[in-house]
Motif scaffolding. Sequence first.
Motif, PDB file in Angstrom:
ATOM      1  N   LEU A  26     -59.323 -20.474  -9.470  1.00 15.91           N
ATOM      2  CA  LEU A  26     -59.173 -19.412 -10.472  1.00 15.91           C
ATOM      3  C   LEU A  26     -60.369 -19.329 -11.408  1.00 15.91           C
ATOM      4  CD1 LEU A  26     -55.458 -20.101 -11.247  1.00 15.91           C
ATOM      5  CD2 LEU A  26     -56.364 -18.013 -10.258  1.00 15.91           C
ATOM      6  N   ASP A  27     -61.234 -20.313 -11.356  1.00 13.80           N
ATOM      7  CA  ASP A  27     -62.392 -20.310 -12.243  1.00 13.80           C
ATOM      8  C   ASP A  27     -63.561 -19.511 -11.692  1.00 13.80           C
ATOM      9  OD1 ASP A  27     -61.217 -21.745 -14.201  1.00 13.80           O
ATOM     10  OD2 ASP A  27     -61.991 -23.683 -13.554  1.00 13.80           O
ATOM     11  N   LEU A  28     -63.519 -19.206 -10.421  1.00  8.59           N
ATOM     12  CA  LEU A  28     -64.641 -18.488  -9.826  1.00  8.59           C
ATOM     13  C   LEU A  28     -64.958 -17.177 -10.561  1.00  8.59           C
ATOM     14  CD1 LEU A  28     -66.770 -18.410  -7.590  1.00  8.59           C
ATOM     15  CD2 LEU A  28     -65.059 -17.462  -6.066  1.00  8.59           C
ATOM     16  N   PRO A  29     -63.946 -16.351 -10.865  1.00  5.38           N
ATOM     17  CA  PRO A  29     -64.257 -15.100 -11.578  1.00  5.38           C
ATOM     18  C   PRO A  29     -64.908 -15.307 -12.949  1.00  5.38           C
ATOM     19  CG  PRO A  29     -62.004 -15.054 -10.725  1.00  5.38           C
ATOM     20  CD  PRO A  29     -62.510 -16.447 -10.536  1.00  5.38           C
ATOM     21  N   LEU A  30     -64.749 -16.495 -13.540  1.00  8.17           N
ATOM     22  CA  LEU A  30     -65.341 -16.751 -14.865  1.00  8.17           C
ATOM     23  C   LEU A  30     -66.857 -16.676 -14.837  1.00  8.17           C
ATOM     24  CD1 LEU A  30     -63.504 -19.764 -16.520  1.00  8.17           C
ATOM     25  CD2 LEU A  30     -63.085 -17.343 -16.711  1.00  8.17           C
ATOM     26  N   LEU A  31     -67.415 -16.932 -13.656  1.00 11.61           N
ATOM     27  CA  LEU A  31     -68.878 -16.960 -13.563  1.00 11.61           C
ATOM     28  C   LEU A  31     -69.495 -15.601 -13.841  1.00 11.61           C
ATOM     29  CD1 LEU A  31     -69.500 -19.265 -10.473  1.00 11.61           C
ATOM     30  CD2 LEU A  31     -69.771 -19.783 -12.889  1.00 11.61           C
ATOM     31  N   ASP A  32     -68.683 -14.573 -13.721  1.00  7.73           N
ATOM     32  CA  ASP A  32     -69.206 -13.219 -13.900  1.00  7.73           C
ATOM     33  C   ASP A  32     -68.886 -12.640 -15.279  1.00  7.73           C
ATOM     34  OD1 ASP A  32     -70.818 -11.647 -12.447  1.00  7.73           O
ATOM     35  OD2 ASP A  32     -69.252 -10.558 -11.371  1.00  7.73           O
ATOM     36  N   MET A  33     -68.441 -13.487 -16.210  1.00 10.20           N
ATOM     37  CA  MET A  33     -68.019 -12.953 -17.518  1.00 10.20           C
ATOM     38  C   MET A  33     -68.674 -13.721 -18.650  1.00 10.20           C
ATOM     39  SD  MET A  33     -63.933 -12.809 -17.166  1.00 10.20           S
ATOM     40  CE  MET A  33     -63.177 -12.402 -15.617  1.00 10.20           C
ATOM     41  N   ASP A  34     -68.905 -13.018 -19.775  1.00  8.68           N
ATOM     42  CA  ASP A  34     -69.322 -13.786 -20.951  1.00  8.68           C
ATOM     43  C   ASP A  34     -68.055 -14.156 -21.740  1.00  8.68           C
ATOM     44  OD1 ASP A  34     -68.558 -11.594 -22.395  1.00  8.68           O
ATOM     45  OD2 ASP A  34     -70.592 -10.854 -22.701  1.00  8.68           O
TER      46      ASP A  34
ATOM     47  N   ARG B  27     -69.394 -23.839 -25.653  1.00  9.21           N
ATOM     48  CA  ARG B  27     -68.585 -24.664 -24.727  1.00  9.21           C
ATOM     49  C   ARG B  27     -68.192 -23.853 -23.492  1.00  9.21           C
ATOM     50  NH1 ARG B  27     -64.737 -28.242 -28.805  1.00  9.21           N
ATOM     51  NH2 ARG B  27     -66.412 -29.609 -29.490  1.00  9.21           N
ATOM     52  N   PHE B  28     -67.867 -22.595 -23.712  1.00  9.37           N
ATOM     53  CA  PHE B  28     -67.532 -21.735 -22.571  1.00  9.37           C
ATOM     54  C   PHE B  28     -68.714 -21.683 -21.599  1.00  9.37           C
ATOM     55  CE2 PHE B  28     -67.611 -17.549 -20.491  1.00  9.37           C
ATOM     56  CZ  PHE B  28     -66.362 -17.518 -19.890  1.00  9.37           C
ATOM     57  N   LYS B  29     -69.897 -21.549 -22.158  1.00  8.68           N
ATOM     58  CA  LYS B  29     -71.105 -21.459 -21.335  1.00  8.68           C
ATOM     59  C   LYS B  29     -71.335 -22.760 -20.548  1.00  8.68           C
ATOM     60  CE  LYS B  29     -75.284 -19.025 -21.484  1.00  8.68           C
ATOM     61  NZ  LYS B  29     -76.207 -18.239 -22.198  1.00  8.68           N
ATOM     62  N   GLN B  30     -71.148 -23.865 -21.244  1.00  5.71           N
ATOM     63  CA  GLN B  30     -71.286 -25.167 -20.587  1.00  5.71           C
ATOM     64  C   GLN B  30     -70.275 -25.293 -19.449  1.00  5.71           C
ATOM     65  OE1 GLN B  30     -72.959 -28.377 -21.219  1.00  5.71           O
ATOM     66  NE2 GLN B  30     -74.472 -26.943 -21.989  1.00  5.71           N
ATOM     67  N   TYR B  31     -69.064 -24.837 -19.730  1.00  5.12           N
ATOM     68  CA  TYR B  31     -68.003 -24.900 -18.728  1.00  5.12           C
ATOM     69  C   TYR B  31     -68.398 -24.092 -17.494  1.00  5.12           C
ATOM     70  CZ  TYR B  31     -63.328 -24.682 -16.650  1.00  5.12           C
ATOM     71  OH  TYR B  31     -62.263 -24.786 -15.789  1.00  5.12           O
ATOM     72  N   GLN B  32     -68.907 -22.885 -17.740  1.00  4.27           N
ATOM     73  CA  GLN B  32     -69.355 -22.033 -16.630  1.00  4.27           C
ATOM     74  C   GLN B  32     -70.411 -22.742 -15.784  1.00  4.27           C
ATOM     75  OE1 GLN B  32     -70.892 -18.630 -18.755  1.00  4.27           O
ATOM     76  NE2 GLN B  32     -69.537 -17.273 -17.620  1.00  4.27           N
ATOM     77  N   GLN B  33     -71.433 -23.255 -16.469  1.00  8.11           N
ATOM     78  CA  GLN B  33     -72.589 -23.790 -15.758  1.00  8.11           C
ATOM     79  C   GLN B  33     -72.339 -25.175 -15.168  1.00  8.11           C
ATOM     80  OE1 GLN B  33     -75.298 -21.899 -15.238  1.00  8.11           O
ATOM     81  NE2 GLN B  33     -74.147 -20.310 -16.327  1.00  8.11           N
ATOM     82  N   LYS B  34     -71.803 -26.064 -16.013  1.00  7.21           N
ATOM     83  CA  LYS B  34     -71.725 -27.469 -15.606  1.00  7.21           C
ATOM     84  C   LYS B  34     -70.470 -27.790 -14.803  1.00  7.21           C
ATOM     85  CE  LYS B  34     -75.500 -28.929 -17.514  1.00  7.21           C
ATOM     86  NZ  LYS B  34     -75.757 -28.972 -18.937  1.00  7.21           N
ATOM     87  N   VAL B  35     -69.416 -27.024 -15.021  1.00  5.25           N
ATOM     88  CA  VAL B  35     -68.180 -27.341 -14.312  1.00  5.25           C
ATOM     89  C   VAL B  35     -67.988 -26.382 -13.132  1.00  5.25           C
ATOM     90  CG1 VAL B  35     -65.685 -27.641 -14.518  1.00  5.25           C
ATOM     91  CG2 VAL B  35     -67.159 -28.250 -16.434  1.00  5.25           C
ATOM     92  N   VAL B  36     -67.904 -25.095 -13.429  1.00  7.18           N
ATOM     93  CA  VAL B  36     -67.552 -24.136 -12.377  1.00  7.18           C
ATOM     94  C   VAL B  36     -68.700 -23.958 -11.381  1.00  7.18           C
ATOM     95  CG1 VAL B  36     -66.667 -21.831 -11.919  1.00  7.18           C
ATOM     96  CG2 VAL B  36     -66.115 -22.951 -14.067  1.00  7.18           C
ATOM     97  N   LYS B  37     -69.861 -23.649 -11.923  1.00  8.83           N
ATOM     98  CA  LYS B  37     -70.982 -23.370 -11.023  1.00  8.83           C
ATOM     99  C   LYS B  37     -71.318 -24.611 -10.187  1.00  8.83           C
ATOM    100  CE  LYS B  37     -75.182 -20.709 -11.163  1.00  8.83           C
ATOM    101  NZ  LYS B  37     -76.144 -20.050 -12.030  1.00  8.83           N
ATOM    102  N   ALA B  38     -71.296 -25.752 -10.844  1.00  8.44           N
ATOM    103  CA  ALA B  38     -71.634 -26.991 -10.125  1.00  8.44           C
ATOM    104  C   ALA B  38     -70.664 -27.219  -8.965  1.00  8.44           C
ATOM    105  CB  ALA B  38     -71.595 -28.168 -11.088  1.00  8.44           C
ATOM    106  N   PHE B  39     -69.380 -26.964  -9.211  1.00  4.51           N
ATOM    107  CA  PHE B  39     -68.373 -27.169  -8.164  1.00  4.51           C
ATOM    108  C   PHE B  39     -68.629 -26.237  -6.981  1.00  4.51           C
ATOM    109  CE2 PHE B  39     -64.163 -25.812  -6.451  1.00  4.51           C
ATOM    110  CZ  PHE B  39     -63.848 -26.986  -5.780  1.00  4.51           C
TER     111      PHE B  39
END
Length: 457
Positions: free
Chosen positions: A140-148, A252-264
């Motif tokens: 469910l986190d994949l769509p987060l990559l496309d949002m601010d 923190r949202f940005k970190q989550y996007q980059q370090k958690v979601v994108k990395a996965f």
Amino acid sequence: MVNLTQEVNDFINRTLDSHVRIAVTGLSRAGKTAFISSLVNQLLHTSTHDNLPLLTAARDKRLVGAKRVPQLNMMVPRFSYDQAMAQLEMQPPMWPEPTRDVSEIRLSIKYRPKRKTKRLLGATSTLNIDIIDYPGEWLLDLPLLDMDFDTWSNTQFEALSGTRETLAKPWLEALAQLDLNAEADEKQLASIARLYTDYLHACKQAGLHWVQPGRFVLPGELDGAPVLQFFPCQFQGKDATKNSHYAMLKARFKQYQQKVVKAFYKHHFSTFDRQIVLVDCLTPLNEGHESFADMRGALEQIMHSFEYGKSSLLRRLFAPRIDKILFAATKADHVTPDQHGHLTSLLKQMVHPAWQTAAYENIDMSCMSIASIQATQAGFINQQGESHPAIQGVSEQGESITLFPGDVPEKLPAADYWQNNGFEYTSFRPMPVEADHPLRHIRLDKALEYLIGDKLR
Ligand SMILES: Nc1nc2c(ncn2[C@@H]2O[C@H](COP(=O)(O)OP(=O)(O)OP(=O)(O)O)[C@@H](O)[C@H]2O)c(=O)[nH]1
Ligand SMILES: [Mg+2]
């Protein structure tokens, strides 16, 4: 005849080895772990049983055997197949535990090739299959990559109706007390983030699927880390000060996007060639209109980020070279066989938009209904002299049950479906595993034929 030395033979065999990475995707409880466990189980038994008649290579008796081999990625735990099997073999049998972290498995299949070119070079070839398993919530986190942060926050507030609105009260009340422009107080943020996480857990409990960010409910090793301590908010002013609550939440949202979601996704999804999307249509059908609509919405969002066009999110970020996608409605053993066709067409309707874009990109797609691990047997019941289709199994409470669960709608049901029809979903125990026998399944071989059949020619 050329007399090849063992070394040259080994070299040729190694170069002939082919390789396929399968992404098993699906929302939480869709049946990913059951599917992977059964896939491994079926392939391990294929040399001794005729358990996969719809897989051409198996039917032609060209599969020599399969075994588990060490995976290439040493930083990821191994998929716990033995643990899953131990649970299925218990008395009474149990389903494998919900997945809490990512894991991988590599299977090596030895087969006799059909293609002349391959046959000339060796009597057997090897196909290595890599599969990953992960908690469905992370998808469910994949769509987060496309949002601010603001866009994401807005989507969360827009969703606050019905059950969600009621469940969100405690964190909304705490949020109302927070001055977003005041200097950041980490403790206060942590406590509101806790309430937001509680709200997500409550949504899940209420049968809703769309739970974002997915890591909040299954944090794994990130439990308690500040990167999981944010929540949606709507900042009304023009510019927030640099050290404000709002600035910290955004960071923190940005970190989550980059370090958690994108990395996965980069780690696990960038190199796959084939994808299977598992969908459990039946549980939400049983739970009611809100649950069904919510599941559809979550699926739509994910399919949107998985869109396969060149400008799609996934392609832009990770450039996978996927060429085949299979949509599978899982747990088909929960309905009578005459309903399997309806189940497939219902799923087809759900994924229609993704199907169109994939077709345009020349990606092969198929849709089917399967049961990875059968829990019921199909039969008939006699009622007033008439014979009706039914399923028979043992409920989670240990009661032997025969029932007709209802008709599966062929098309996406309208809101009044639940008033007039309804669908009875009973949770069954898996069927007992017979010693040295493969797990019982419905059309898992058809799914395998679609996913890897061409690689075994
Ligand atoms: N009858 C039946 N039930 C199934 C089948 N596959 C899965 N289930 C049921 O669905 C539940 C969830 O299946 P899992 O394979 O754990 O689902 P998952 O997608 O791995 O879920 P997460 O790990 O939570 O993301 C199981 O515990 C079973 O109750 C099937 O083929 N037949
Ligand atoms: Mg799982």
